[in-house]
Design an enzyme around this catalytic site. Structure first.
Site, short mmCIF file in Angstrom:
data_model
loop_
_atom_site.label_atom_id
_atom_site.label_comp_id
_atom_site.label_asym_id
_atom_site.label_seq_id
_atom_site.Cartn_x
_atom_site.Cartn_y
_atom_site.Cartn_z
N GLU A 239 34.07 34.70 89.39
CA GLU A 239 35.16 34.91 90.34
C GLU A 239 36.55 34.72 89.74
O GLU A 239 36.84 33.68 89.15
CB GLU A 239 34.99 33.97 91.54
CG GLU A 239 36.03 34.18 92.63
CD GLU A 239 35.69 33.50 93.94
OE1 GLU A 239 36.56 33.50 94.83
OE2 GLU A 239 34.58 32.96 94.08
N LYS A 255 32.61 36.02 98.60
CA LYS A 255 32.09 35.30 99.77
C LYS A 255 31.00 36.15 100.39
O LYS A 255 31.24 37.29 100.77
CB LYS A 255 33.22 35.03 100.76
CG LYS A 255 32.86 34.14 101.92
CD LYS A 255 32.44 32.75 101.46
CE LYS A 255 33.55 31.95 100.83
NZ LYS A 255 33.12 30.57 100.48
#
Length: 428
Positions: A239, A255
């Site tokens: 990420e 997410k």
């Protein structure tokens, strides 16, 4: 505040710098010039300290919108690590529980030179520090604990032993924390909170090779390591917390998680709960970037793209913006730390809920780790990250909690995220 030069490095061999985001052409020829280590208890503003330290060593970070070049005859750039606790301090959130890795600083900045500036070998006072306490051989009588599958190392091979993991909370306590967040959402105090658990295991041997193996995990965009006196961290994060290049800011929040099967992918794409949670964090990240971006320039380039990390599908979006006038590194760190995907919304309320519910601090996890150079910044979010102190390895995993969260499913998701990291650390 500590400004540490590495100890005794003149006798160390030159080694590959394994920091996420370091320029590929320079990795084999970097040596440490100077180091800053800071802990929350030292006082002061870590973002300002990082910018001041880097600027003092010739890394141009005071105005990120100004064109800058990578010079072969100056500092190449720097590794930067900022803990979640330091991020919470920058955001004005509650400090939370004590870290389980007190040897690990909350801010580390390591400036690197090119080795060929000094005739192909590290100059005095530079180099890569591998502390003696993190290079111990395994004890001859070290044997696995009853709950671990680790085997006694082959005497002919480098010795590595990892004992049983001990969780900082039980599955029941984790589930209770999920219910507590759901209750807070029902009261309107928060919309989403990311909960993170921790586990530690004893080890014998050199942990640095084990930590370095994490970078080989599929999808580890920010795979790399960093070490200091009595501590080391290894990262396998996919990420992007923030990237700055060519006058643009980019963040890529992740997410939403499902098993990496065809059915899991279909389920993730069809999940209204996961999509709502994801969009909420994308909006938060848009807000964070807007604080430091040129007015009207924030855009969502990609929304809810499903990508693979090890045995999991995860949803990722890309948000970008033009760098605001006069933006420096310090203001950028204040705007994006800690990352919205590992805190929740509203961010400050989520941080206060996290501090009340998590039994131990986040240590090396959920912070920032990567590369800062003149004209280019690439920082990953330290998910899928492990840390070592002198006798234990530490890992963290968690997930975002919404009103629609099922406690048992959240506990299982955290375990699924931790499993590849634990498995690779145990490999001998």
């Amino acid at each position: 505040m500590r400004k540490n030069g590495p100890t005794g490095v003149e006798t160390l061999p030159q080694t590959l710098i394994n920091v996420p985001g370091a320029p590929d052409d320079c990795r084999g020829r970097l040596v440490e010039r100077a180091r800053l280590e800071w802990r929350c208890g030292d006082g002061g503003d870590p973002a300002a300290l990082a910018q001041e330290f880097l600027t003092g060593h010739g890394v141009a970070v005071a105005d990120l919108g100004r064109p800058a070049r990578h010079h072969a005859d100056g500092a190449c750039g720097a590794a930067l690590y900022l803990s979640a606790a330091a991020g919470a301090l920058l955001a004005g959130g509650a400090p939370g529980a004590a870290t389980p890795v007190p040897a690990l600083p909350d801010l580390v900045v390591v400036v690197y030179d090119h080795a060929d500036r000094h005739g192909g070998r590290p100059a005095p006072g530079t180099g890569r520090h591998r502390p003696a306490d993190l290079r111990r051989a395994a004890a001859p009588d070290a044997v696995p604990g009853p709950a671990t599958a680790a085997r006694r190392p082959d005497p002919a091979a480098p010795r590595w032993w990892l004992g049983a993991w001990r969780e900082s909370w039980t599955p029941g306590q984790h589930a209770d924390a999920v219910e507590a967040v759901r209750a807070a959402i029902g009261l309107g105090d928060v919309y989403q909170v990311n909960l993170v658990g921790h586990a530690a295991a004893p080890y014998a041997g050199d942990p640095l090779p084990a930590l370095a193996r994490l970078g080989a995990l599929p999808g580890a965009r920010y795979g790399g390591t960093l070490a200091g006196l009595d501590w080391a961290i290894g990262c396998a994060s996919p990420e992007t917390l923030v990237e700055v290049d060519g006058g643009r800011l980019v963040t890529r929040p992740i997410k939403g998680t499902r098993p990496a099967t065809a059915a899991g992918r279909r389920e993730l794409l069809a999940s209204a709960k996961e999509r709502a949670e994801h969009v909420m964090i994308v909006d938060l990240e848009r807000n964070d970037l807007a604080r430091v971006a040129r007015i009207g320039s924030v855009r969502v380039d990609e929304l809810f793209a499903v990508r693979r990390w090890c045995d999991l599908w995860q949803a990722e979006s890309t948000v970008s913006a033009a760098v605001g006038d006069g933006l420096g590194l310090a203001d950028l760190l204040r705007a994006v730390c800690p990352g919205g995907s590992v805190t929740g919304a509203p961010k400050l309320a989520a941080l206060n809920r996290i501090a009340a519910l998590e039994p131990v601090g986040r240590g090396a996890s959920m912070g920032a780790f990567g590369w800062v150079g003149s004209g280019r910044i690439d920082l990953g979010l330290t998910i899928r990250t492990a840390a070592a102190d002198v006798d234990r390895l530490h890992v963290w995993a968690g997930g975002g909690i919404t009103w629609g969260s099922d406690p048992a499913a959240e506990v299982a998701e955290a375990a699924a995220k931790a499993a590849p990291v634990r498995g690779l650390l145990a490999a001998g």
